[in-house]
Design a protein around this motif. Sequence first.
Motif, mmCIF file in Angstrom:
data_model
loop_
_atom_site.group_PDB
_atom_site.id
_atom_site.type_symbol
_atom_site.label_atom_id
_atom_site.label_comp_id
_atom_site.label_asym_id
_atom_site.label_seq_id
_atom_site.Cartn_x
_atom_site.Cartn_y
_atom_site.Cartn_z
ATOM 1 N N UNK A 51 26.288 57.460 14.782
ATOM 2 C CA UNK A 51 25.005 58.083 14.473
ATOM 3 C C UNK A 51 24.020 57.620 15.527
ATOM 4 N N UNK A 52 23.380 58.569 16.182
ATOM 5 C CA UNK A 52 22.372 58.263 17.198
ATOM 6 C C UNK A 52 21.029 58.791 16.747
ATOM 7 N N UNK A 53 20.040 57.930 16.802
ATOM 8 C CA UNK A 53 18.660 58.353 16.575
ATOM 9 C C UNK A 53 18.140 58.793 17.932
ATOM 10 N N UNK A 54 18.114 60.088 18.147
ATOM 11 C CA UNK A 54 17.726 60.618 19.454
ATOM 12 C C UNK A 54 16.417 61.387 19.362
ATOM 13 N N UNK A 74 33.394 61.451 16.579
ATOM 14 C CA UNK A 74 32.362 62.390 16.129
ATOM 15 C C UNK A 74 30.970 61.760 16.178
ATOM 16 N N UNK A 75 29.989 62.578 16.540
ATOM 17 C CA UNK A 75 28.606 62.131 16.641
ATOM 18 C C UNK A 75 27.728 62.906 15.678
ATOM 19 N N UNK A 76 26.777 62.194 15.112
ATOM 20 C CA UNK A 76 25.710 62.807 14.337
ATOM 21 C C UNK A 76 24.423 62.296 14.950
ATOM 22 N N UNK A 77 23.504 63.209 15.234
ATOM 23 C CA UNK A 77 22.225 62.790 15.780
ATOM 24 C C UNK A 77 21.123 63.015 14.753
ATOM 25 N N UNK A 89 23.993 68.671 25.371
ATOM 26 C CA UNK A 89 24.835 68.428 26.542
ATOM 27 C C UNK A 89 25.646 67.155 26.367
ATOM 28 N N UNK A 90 25.069 66.141 25.710
ATOM 29 C CA UNK A 90 25.780 64.885 25.457
ATOM 30 C C UNK A 90 26.964 65.087 24.515
ATOM 31 N N UNK A 91 27.042 66.226 23.865
ATOM 32 C CA UNK A 91 28.179 66.523 23.006
ATOM 33 C C UNK A 91 27.904 66.374 21.531
ATOM 34 N N UNK A 92 26.660 66.125 21.173
ATOM 35 C CA UNK A 92 26.319 65.989 19.757
ATOM 36 C C UNK A 92 26.175 67.383 19.167
ATOM 37 N N UNK A 93 27.062 67.700 18.249
ATOM 38 C CA UNK A 93 27.041 69.028 17.635
ATOM 39 C C UNK A 93 26.547 68.991 16.196
ATOM 40 N N UNK A 94 26.376 67.798 15.689
ATOM 41 C CA UNK A 94 25.966 67.634 14.298
ATOM 42 C C UNK A 94 24.624 66.934 14.272
ATOM 43 N N UNK A 95 23.655 67.601 13.686
ATOM 44 C CA UNK A 95 22.279 67.151 13.759
ATOM 45 C C UNK A 95 21.658 67.129 12.372
ATOM 46 N N UNK A 107 28.572 62.831 3.331
ATOM 47 C CA UNK A 107 29.544 63.918 3.258
ATOM 48 C C UNK A 107 29.890 64.441 4.647
ATOM 49 N N UNK A 108 28.891 64.585 5.511
ATOM 50 C CA UNK A 108 29.133 65.047 6.872
ATOM 51 C C UNK A 108 30.012 64.054 7.624
ATOM 52 N N UNK A 109 29.720 62.768 7.495
ATOM 53 C CA UNK A 109 30.542 61.762 8.169
ATOM 54 C C UNK A 109 31.988 61.816 7.694
#
Length: 138
Positions: A51-54, A74-77, A89-95, A107-109
């Motif tokens: 999980x990234x706080x972006x 998998x990434x969640x931002x 662009x960094x590849x984070x598709x889940x926001x 649930x998403x994770x």
Amino acid sequence: MHTSPKILVVTDEPMLTVNLLSELEDRGFAVEPMRPGEHRNCSHSGIDAAIFDLHHPDEVSLMFASKLRRSAIPLVTLGGCVPSNSVRIAGARNFLSRPINYDSLAELLCELISQSQTIAPQNVVAFQRPEAMSAEER
């Protein structure tokens, strides 16, 4: 005994870190908090999702997120209303926008971890609410 999915949380906001740590651990995840910039020496082995706080993305965090994504993690931002082009662009598709709905995040994770086959879906315990888990599972 279940293996708890390990979630890397990258944020520079102390209260968000505390909230994510508490809420995700209550839902059966193991959490590794990290501040942006600390990941230079980080081994991403054993990480099931990140999980990234972006909200205000910096280049170093975006490069690290991209590296994780290339490793099939998998990434969640988290952030404002809409992810920026650099986040995509960094590849984070889940926001997820704020305020965070922690049930939805859990649930998403679980879904992302199951899809990535990093761990076997039957080992994901986060679908269970803490009150539904036995004392040994908590």
